[in-house]
Design a protein around this motif. Structure first.
Motif, short mmCIF file in Angstrom:
data_model
loop_
_atom_site.label_atom_id
_atom_site.label_comp_id
_atom_site.label_asym_id
_atom_site.label_seq_id
_atom_site.Cartn_x
_atom_site.Cartn_y
_atom_site.Cartn_z
N LYS A 195 58.51 68.52 -0.19
CA LYS A 195 59.44 67.60 0.44
C LYS A 195 60.84 68.17 0.31
CE LYS A 195 60.78 63.62 2.26
NZ LYS A 195 60.45 63.23 3.65
N ASP A 245 57.11 69.72 5.60
CA ASP A 245 56.75 68.85 4.49
C ASP A 245 55.22 68.83 4.41
OD1 ASP A 245 59.35 68.27 3.88
OD2 ASP A 245 59.39 66.35 4.91
N ALA A 246 54.68 68.66 3.20
CA ALA A 246 53.23 68.75 3.06
C ALA A 246 52.74 67.85 1.93
CB ALA A 246 52.80 70.19 2.79
N HIS A 267 54.67 68.63 9.56
CA HIS A 267 54.07 68.00 8.37
C HIS A 267 52.60 68.37 8.30
CE1 HIS A 267 52.37 64.94 5.68
NE2 HIS A 267 53.57 64.94 5.13
N SER A 309 48.95 67.76 6.15
CA SER A 309 48.15 66.96 5.22
C SER A 309 46.79 67.62 5.07
CB SER A 309 47.98 65.53 5.73
OG SER A 309 49.23 64.88 5.88
N ARG A 324 52.87 68.43 -3.30
CA ARG A 324 53.78 67.77 -2.35
C ARG A 324 54.99 68.67 -2.11
NH1 ARG A 324 51.99 63.26 -5.32
NH2 ARG A 324 50.99 61.67 -4.00
N LYS A 383 60.31 67.16 11.79
CA LYS A 383 59.90 68.24 10.92
C LYS A 383 58.38 68.35 10.93
CE LYS A 383 62.00 68.90 6.94
NZ LYS A 383 62.39 68.82 5.51
#
Length: 688
Positions: free
Chosen positions: A445, A417-418, A362, A364, A443, A360
């Motif tokens: 998820k 997702d982050a 991701h 950040s 977040r 997945k």
């Protein structure tokens, strides 16, 4: 003692070895001469069908030459890469040439088409499965390059991990070329209408701070992800795109989807697509326009711009198993570093890392803002913002709406997702209502977005909270919790700072739950409760008298003095059910008056229906004390005095004036009430 003698070869044996060596050298020279004569004198068009079949079998794809071919000897042309112009080379020409694609390719039926191919190459490296091409000239070039994965590239003539054949090309000369590049792992399909840069254009590029080595220009069109691409590009020599270990300079600008993009930098080893080092500038009418190209679901905002350093490279798969290594060929690391930008009047800066690949994507991010305006990131329904044609049709209907109606798309959250760490020196909620030193972590998820812990300073006090948005169903389920501690009223309302008075502290809490894909939809379905308590302080008497329409005291206080009245307490308790906020209890209690607030607010319809009841604890002469009302919409509130109350008192005064002028003042005298000094709920006054 027996001594053995060593017998040396005699002259006849040495003579025989010499003659054998001479014959071998002579045979090789004769063979070379024969090959040279064959190349020079043979009509290769007679062998063209056989050559095409052999090359097609060897390269596992169709090779076809519909025009004449020739093969001859020549000297290597002098190039900056080599000064061995004395070495003999083969000179090959072919007209109407086509090199086909392998069976797995989907983009086209050919790798190369050309009306004329003219190239010089060295013959000896062919013995080592290497093409050393010193000069290639092409007319009518149509090149389609396609990459399915690390092994399957249509310019590689082998399905093995490492192709037996290798090549290097020193120079490619062309007048006009149609080039298409398809990259399935990157979901990229671009077309380039390329031409060489003129000498004047190259001099201009060198003097404008552009990357060195730009020699061609191209109009670019195509697709990247879900975004259409249109723009202009300048790049380096074509061989640098094909040769191993090269660095390819480029400069481009255009539109990727609805985002204007300007890039400048280098592709490192583009033959293997290992890395890109770029400076990039992006701008558009909303951050959510970036989704089409990046796959990052950002919110709908006001117009934005940003710039920074973008590095794109293959994701590392060190220590991974075979399956993971295969997946890594499709995984990329994006690093957007030292970026700055603006959304509306808000600013931001920071660093971001985006892993795009299996299992997945991701994201950040660490970001900071000096000013973050809520209306820039969640613009109101009637705000000035560019919309699509379909959205523009309903623009007139939204002029009377305030709450943001533009829906989020939670289905996009499934791909990402982050973790986003955000700090802001100042958060402007609305008008003069601000937070200071706010921080939180967002977040995402498995399609659930949490904003926690949310911490901020506000008007000398502190606040904390948490927000949860669950996007695992069609309508987002939302939950909001916010707490206020010790908020200074004077600082909360800056206009009060001009009044010489002390003010109390405010404590409050809000709990809301709702569902919907926009702020308006969530509030229209909200359930919850809002409570607030105001501690002791002082407040301007004129404010209270004006609120109660006590004309004599208001005028007197305004003209001569504005004495302070002791504020005993204030309280509010609002219950929210299915988007309707009902004021269960609202009071502002002072030493000589109390103001009660009742009514409701329809969050779905954005309608106001509030009543303000001033009650005096002392006798007031010339008082037109009557309930105030707050009606209308959020966008156009209507605030005024109850006409019924004013008319009744004015009518009574007029009637009594006909009997006795002195008696006319009686309806304008307000007797005091016995009102408790606390802010707990009490029975409503009888006369309202």
């Amino acid at each position: 003692m027996r001594v053995h003698s060593v017998r040396l070869p005699g002259r006849p044996l040495l003579a025989r070895l010499g003659r054998l060596l001479t014959w071998c050298v002579t045979a090789l020279v004769a063979l070379a001469a024969l090959l040279a004569l064959l190349v020079a004198l043979f009509d290769w068009n007679l062998a063209k069908p056989w050559i095409s079949r052999q090359l097609s079998t060897m390269l596992a794809r169709e090779i076809r030459v519909d025009g004449p071919i020739s093969l001859s000897w020549s000297l290597a042309p002098a190039t900056p890469q080599s000064d061995r112009s004395w070495l003999p080379q083969l000179h090959f020409t072919a007209r109407d040439l086509q090199i086909g694609n392998p069976d797995w390719a989907q983009s086209a039926d050919h790798l190369v088409r050309a009306s004329l191919l003219d190239l010089h190459f060295s013959p000896l490296p062919l013995l080592h499965w290497h093409w050393h091409i010193t000069d290639m000239r092409v007319t009518g070039l149509d090149l389609v390059m396609e990459r399915a994965d690390e092994r399957r590239k249509n310019w590689r003539f082998s399905d093995q991990p490492r192709s037996r054949w290798s090549f290097d090309i020193h120079q490619i000369v062309f007048d006009h070329a149609q080039i298409r590049y398809v990259d399935r792992p990157l979901d990229l399909d671009l077309r380039f209408d390329a031409r060489p840069l003129s000498a004047a254009a190259m001099r201009t590029a060198e003097g404008s701070g552009s990357p060195p080595g730009l020699v061609l220009q191209a109009a670019v069109s195509g697709r990247y992800g879900e975004a259409d691409v249109q723009g202009q590009l300048r790049g380096g020599p074509l061989p640098d795109l094909l040769n191993e270990g090269s660095v390819y300079p480029l400069q481009a600008q255009g539109d990727v989807g609805e985002v204007h993009t300007v890039i400048s930098g280098n592709l490192v080893n583009p033959h293997q697509l290992r890395r890109a080092d770029l400076q990039i500038r992006l701008s558009g009418d909303s951050l959510d326009r970036l989704y089409a190209a990046s796959g990052v679901p950002l919110p709908a905002t006001r117009a934005f711009s940003t710039q920074g350093s973008l590095t794109i490279q293959r994701a590392e798969a060190a220590g991974a198993g075979k399956t993971d290594r295969d997946n890594a060929t499709k995984a990329w690391d994006w690093r957007y570093e030292r970026f700055t930008g603006k959304v509306g009047e808000s600013d931001f800066a920071g660093d971001a890392h985006y892993y795009r690949g299996s299992p997945k994507n991701h994201l950040s991010v660490t970001a900071h803002a000096d000013l973050l305006r809520l209306e820039d990131y969640v613009p109101a329904a009637g705000g000035k913002q560019k919309e699509g044609k379909k959205e523009g049709k309903s623009e007139g209907k939204r002029q009377d709406r305030v709450l943001p109606e533009r829906p989020a798309q939670p289905q996009r959250w499934a791909k990402l997702d982050a973790d986003i760490e955000l700090k802001a020196s100042r958060v402007q909620l609305h008008g003069g209502l601000d937070w200071q030193d706010a921080s939180t972590t967002l977040r995402l998820k498995d399609q659930v977005l949490t904003v926690a812990p949310l911490q901020f300073a506000m008007a000398g006090g502190k606040g904390d909270g948490e927000v949860t948005l669950d996007g695992r169903q069609n309508d987002i389920r939302s939950s909001l919790q916010v707490n206020l501690h010790g908020v200074q009223v004077r600082q909360l309302f800056p206009k009060l700072a001009r009044i010489d008075a002390s003010f109390g502290k405010l404590d409050g809490q809000a709990r809301l739950n709702g569902s919907g894909n926009s702020v308006a939809a969530m509030l229209a379905s909200a359930d919850g409760r809002i409570k607030a308590d105001l501690s002791q302080g002082t407040i301007s008497q004129f404010i209270l008298e004006a609120a109660g329409l006590n004309l004599a005291n208001a005028v007197f206080a305004k003209m001569y003095r504005d004495q302070q009245v002791k504020l005993l307490c204030g309280a509010a308790d609002v219950a929210i059910k299915e988007g309707v906020a009902q004021v269960r209890h609202g009071i502002l209690n002072t030493e000589d008056a109390a103001i009660d607030i009742t009514g409701q607010v329809d969050l779905g319809q954005e309608k106001l229906a509030l009543n303000v009841y001033p009650r005096t604890k002392q006798v007031r002469i010339l008082s037109l004390r009557t309930p105030l009302y707050v009606r209308g919409s959020f966008a156009k509130p209507d605030i005024g005095a109850s006409k019924e109350g004013l008319a009744a008192r004015a009518g009574a005064a007029a009637a009594l004036a006909l009997v006795a002028p002195v008696a006319a003042v009686i309806p304008l005298i307000t007797p005091g009430e016995k009102i408790p000094d606390d802010c707990a709920p009490h029975a409503a006054a009888d006369a309202r």
